[in-house]
Design a protein around this motif. Structure first.
Motif, PDB file in Angstrom:
ATOM      1  N   ASN A 140       1.019  -0.810  -0.258  1.00 11.87           N
ATOM      2  CA  ASN A 140      -0.273  -0.254  -0.395  1.00 11.87           C
ATOM      3  C   ASN A 140       1.128   1.152  -0.046  1.00 11.87           C
ATOM      4  OD1 ASN A 140      -3.091  -0.786   0.905  1.00 11.87           O
ATOM      5  ND2 ASN A 140      -1.780  -2.589   1.509  1.00 11.87           N
ATOM      6  N   THR A 141       0.864   1.908  -0.178  1.00 14.97           N
ATOM      7  CA  THR A 141       1.162   3.158  -0.330  1.00 14.97           C
ATOM      8  C   THR A 141      -0.383   4.434   0.092  1.00 14.97           C
ATOM      9  OG1 THR A 141       2.616   2.883  -1.906  1.00 14.97           O
ATOM     10  CG2 THR A 141       2.313   5.690  -1.936  1.00 14.97           C
ATOM     11  N   ALA A 142       0.493   5.178   0.890  1.00 19.95           N
ATOM     12  CA  ALA A 142      -0.159   6.589   1.276  1.00 19.95           C
ATOM     13  C   ALA A 142       0.820   7.843   1.113  1.00 19.95           C
ATOM     14  CB  ALA A 142      -0.372   6.624   3.157  1.00 19.95           C
ATOM     15  N   GLY A 178       2.373   6.625   7.577  1.00 21.13           N
ATOM     16  CA  GLY A 178       3.085   5.801   8.825  1.00 21.13           C
ATOM     17  C   GLY A 178       3.085   4.343   8.857  1.00 21.13           C
ATOM     18  N   ILE A 179       4.312   4.090   8.790  1.00 19.75           N
ATOM     19  CA  ILE A 179       4.369   2.208   8.678  1.00 19.75           C
ATOM     20  C   ILE A 179       2.992   2.219   9.747  1.00 19.75           C
ATOM     21  CG2 ILE A 179       5.128   0.247   9.193  1.00 19.75           C
ATOM     22  CD1 ILE A 179       6.409   2.130   6.572  1.00 19.75           C
ATOM     23  N   GLY A 184       7.068  -3.753  15.856  1.00 21.31           N
ATOM     24  CA  GLY A 184       6.306  -2.923  17.039  1.00 21.31           C
ATOM     25  C   GLY A 184       5.591  -1.521  15.986  1.00 21.31           C
ATOM     26  N   MET A 185       5.984  -0.877  15.212  1.00 21.78           N
ATOM     27  CA  MET A 185       5.175   0.290  14.661  1.00 21.78           C
ATOM     28  C   MET A 185       3.426  -0.402  14.712  1.00 21.78           C
ATOM     29  SD  MET A 185       7.540   1.979  11.891  1.00 21.78           S
ATOM     30  CE  MET A 185       8.408   0.674  11.021  1.00 21.78           C
ATOM     31  N   ALA A 203       4.610   6.851   2.950  1.00 22.05           N
ATOM     32  CA  ALA A 203       4.808   6.290   3.467  1.00 22.05           C
ATOM     33  C   ALA A 203       4.377   4.933   2.652  1.00 22.05           C
ATOM     34  CB  ALA A 203       3.786   5.613   4.829  1.00 22.05           C
ATOM     35  N   GLN A 204       4.991   3.659   2.994  1.00 23.78           N
ATOM     36  CA  GLN A 204       4.755   2.746   1.838  1.00 23.78           C
ATOM     37  C   GLN A 204       5.094   1.769   2.728  1.00 23.78           C
ATOM     38  OE1 GLN A 204       7.491   2.012  -1.659  1.00 23.78           O
ATOM     39  NE2 GLN A 204       9.032   1.814   0.185  1.00 23.78           N
ATOM     40  N   GLY A 205       4.010  -0.106   1.586  1.00 23.76           N
ATOM     41  CA  GLY A 205       4.099  -1.115   3.123  1.00 23.76           C
ATOM     42  C   GLY A 205       2.429  -1.229   3.624  1.00 23.76           C
ATOM     43  N   SER A 206       2.797  -1.566   5.070  1.00 29.00           N
ATOM     44  CA  SER A 206       1.668  -1.559   5.747  1.00 29.00           C
ATOM     45  C   SER A 206       1.763  -0.144   6.335  1.00 29.00           C
ATOM     46  CB  SER A 206       1.620  -2.458   6.744  1.00 29.00           C
ATOM     47  OG  SER A 206       1.234  -2.259   7.375  1.00 29.00           O
ATOM     48  N   VAL A 207       0.223   0.571   5.465  1.00 27.05           N
ATOM     49  CA  VAL A 207       0.607   1.467   5.994  1.00 27.05           C
ATOM     50  C   VAL A 207      -0.669   1.944   6.460  1.00 27.05           C
ATOM     51  CG1 VAL A 207       2.028   2.240   4.144  1.00 27.05           C
ATOM     52  CG2 VAL A 207       0.389   2.434   3.789  1.00 27.05           C
TER      53      VAL A 207
END
Length: 680
Positions: A140-142, A178-179, A184-185, A203-207
């Protein structure tokens, strides 16, 4: 979702809003939990994760949750919500309206914030977005888009633009991407709790993302915040929708959507002269709530509450079950909504003309909203022998409902397009899938998807389906097929009486199973579904066999607590905590209790007898949530809703029961008038 004291998971979805392409569900914390796009029931773009909103004032912060005083309702006769939420510690009260535009893929929240202090205060309203686009947190991207003054989440061919305005001025005061859920985030929603966001632009990935709006509100005054999500398949889609909102204003879309639903739900001008006011209101709420679970492509979805996946082997009710959908189409037809059932029957036509279904003339377990085969736990082999993994009542009830659709509207051009490949194909299957020796339908799974065998409910539905095929054949002058179906229906009826009615127990049996010596193993469990012989036209409702069966159902399955209602069957353990088993054979189900009302209506010979159904209809209205949402079942002690909610089947059965009541009332009054005139 929460876990009950006996370990049961209690789902809580309320006030869904949707338009057949975009659906938004909320939980009891007033968090956005499910967002389906572009199909209802497919591609939950949050995957059930919470998207919160909260308030910061005077250095203190609180996410809106059940710790607030929250009331969930709809604006009367509309799919626009009216939610109030207050927090005494913060000295703030909110009045919110949520809606999905009736025509465009826009979710809108309008929020009036009331300052309950006697001094001016600065409020910061935070909205968190936790998308899992295409059902996954990966890739994902935000990012913050300065051109649109919006946060955009995207992945492949799915885009979501999020922005808003405060006191009629567009723009975001703070934002962060953000992630989340990685190393832990936890996500940017944690960043909001000190009232200040980091401003991280991408932010990209799990966001996830969070944005905020700041308003200064005078003593005992009010401020306005408006927030929206535009859904599309590319950037141009969401940009166009955002420009529409900014050009027309949110009031335009709110008002037109409210106007549309008021017009839609009142188009038939249905009158309720003898029914209590709560029943009338529940009828209209059910119509509207059912609509949120219907995809524009024709699929009628059983339920879209994603929390059930936590206990349902990582799966949901977000499928088209032919049985549930057929009875829903029947209810909508009776209510005068021809277009929705028509799209459903076209959807069924698409299924039955492909795959194994086209070879056999039957429907399989369940389907996705795009017509592809859904997940299933029903095997193709048993004891190394091939079996058909079907619930045969599903195939039968599609025909049963289609005949009632045609009988009401007489839309010959539409039905002839289905005649050869849907009606005759399914009719031929039902008429041939019988045991040569007994005339009974061959074994299949029961309507509860638990038992393999020959079931009273299934056999009754098959009779109704074959009779529907017979009537279609007669109408279209297919004499040979009419005779085949007529003979098959007669065999099924005779077999139902011979093998499934127990004179010893004076009732229809739930299930029988053939054994090698030619006899049958009998399941003597009292089951509410054995009401079916009268409902699908095998016997009259006052037939001695039906009456005996219904009395056994009432005596055995009525829940003897102040909550009341009918359980599914004896010793039903599904989501049942086991306590009060002496007074409750299981949890009361809306559909089972409403079947009792349908029997009272069907057998009534005068208005006094008809009114026996009043208490059941009022019971269902009372046991729904204040918004009108009906669950699958309820706790027999607390009345708390259990399992999936809203369940389309519950609302459809309520709708049918009310409509059957009103039709019977009209006929009885006409009979009374005719009798009075004959005595003059």
């Amino acid at each position: 979702m929460k876990v009950g004291t006996q370990g049961r998971i209690i789902m809580a979805r309320d006030i869904p809003v949707g338009n057949g392409t975009l659906l938004v569900n909320f939980d009891e914390d007033y968090c956005l939990r499910d967002l389906y796009f572009p199909s209802i029931g497919k591609e939950n773009q949050t995957d059930g994760h919470k998207s919160r909103f909260g308030v910061w004032v005077d250095g203190a912060f609180s996410w809106v949750s059940r710790e607030w005083n929250i009331s969930f309702e709809y604006v009367e006769e509309s799919l626009v919500t009216r939610v109030t939420a207050s927090n005494e510690k913060l000295g703030v009260a909110l009045v919110c309206n949520d809606l999905v535009d009736y025509a465009e893929s826009m979710y809108i929240k309008r929020l009036i914030l009331r300052n309950q202090a006697d001094r001016e205060r600065e409020f910061r309203i935070f909205f968190n977005q936790d998308f899992n686009i295409l059902g996954s947190s990966a890739a994902n991207t935000a990012y913050y888009d300065p051109d649109e003054k919006a946060i955009i989440h995207y992945k492949e061919r799915r885009y979501f633009l999020v922005t808003g305005m405060r006191n009629s001025v567009q723009g975001i005061d703070q934002y962060a991407t953000g992630i989340k859920e990685f190393h832990g985030m936890q996500g940017t929603w944690m960043d909001a709790e000190d009232g200040i966001l980091s401003g991280n632009p991408i932010a990209q990935g799990s966001v996830d993302s969070t944005l905020s709006f700041t308003v200064k509100v005078p003593p005992m005054g009010a401020g306005k915040i408006e927030y929206w999500i535009c859904a599309g398949k590319n950037y141009d889609d969401v940009r166009r929708l955002n420009k529409m909102i900014l050009g027309h204003g949110l009031e335009h879309f709110t008002q037109r959507t409210d106007n549309y639903w008021k017009a839609w739900v009142n188009k038939e001008r249905t009158e309720f002269p003898e029914l209590p006011d709560p029943v009338e209101k529940m009828y209209k709420k059910s119509l509207l709530i059912m609509q949120t679970n219907i995809d524009k492509g024709g699929a009628i979805i059983a339920g879209t509450d994603s929390d059930i996946s936590r206990i349902f082997t990582q799966d949901t009710y977000a499928y088209m079950w032919p049985r549930d959908s057929a009875v829903t189409a029947y209810a909508l037809d009776r209510a005068g909504y021809q277009a929705l059932p028509r799209r459903f029957f076209e959807f069924c036509y698409g299924i039955i003309t492909q795959g194994k279904e086209s070879l056999g003339g039957y429907f399989l377990h369940k389907y996705n909203p795009d017509g592809s085969l859904g997940s299933s736990w029903q095997p193709w082999v048993s004891d190394n022998h091939k079996i058909l993994p079907i619930q045969e009542d599903s195939t039968a009830l599609v025909l049963w409902a289609l005949w009632r659709h045609f009988d009401r509207y007489r839309n010959v051009e539409f039905v002839i397009s289905l005649f050869e490949h849907l009606i005759m194909r399914c009719g031929d299957f039902l008429a041939s899938y019988l045991d040569d020796a007994t005339g009974l339908p061959l074994p299949s799974y029961d309507l509860w998807e638990e038992k393999w065998g020959i079931h009273t409910y299934t056999v009754s539905a098959i009779y109704g389906g074959i009779k529907a095929a017979e009537r279609f054949a007669e109408f279209f002058r297919e004499g040979r097929r009419k005779r085949i179906y007529e003979r098959a229906a007669a065999r099924v009826k005779a077999a139902l009486e011979k093998y499934l009615y127990s004179r010893e127990h004076r009732r229809f049996l739930k299930t029988i199973n053939p054994v090698k010596d030619g006899s049958f193993e009998r399941d003597l469990t009292v089951d509410a579904s054995t009401y079916a012989p009268f409902y699908f036209g095998v016997y009259e409702p006052d037939d001695e066999r039906v009456v005996n069966t219904m009395h056994a159902i009432i005596d055995t399955l009525w829940v003897k607590t102040p909550i009341g209602g009918l359980a599914r069957y004896e010793n039903d353990t599904y989501n049942f905590n086991g306590k009060n088993a002496g007074r409750a054979p299981g949890n009361p189900w809306f559909v089972c209790t409403l079947w009792l009302a349908q029997w009272y209506v069907a057998k009534a010979k005068n208005l006094q007898e008809l009114h026996e159904a009043d208490r059941i209809l009022e019971w269902a209205a009372k046991r729904a949530l204040p918004s009108g949402i009906m669950a699958e079942q309820i706790d027999p002690v607390t009345g708390q809703p259990l399992s999936v909610m809203p369940l389309t089947w519950s609302h459809a059965t309520y709708l049918s029961a009310v409509l059957e009541y009103m039709e019977k009332e009209r006929r009885l009054k006409e009979t009374e008038v005719a009798y009075a005139e004959s005595r003059r």
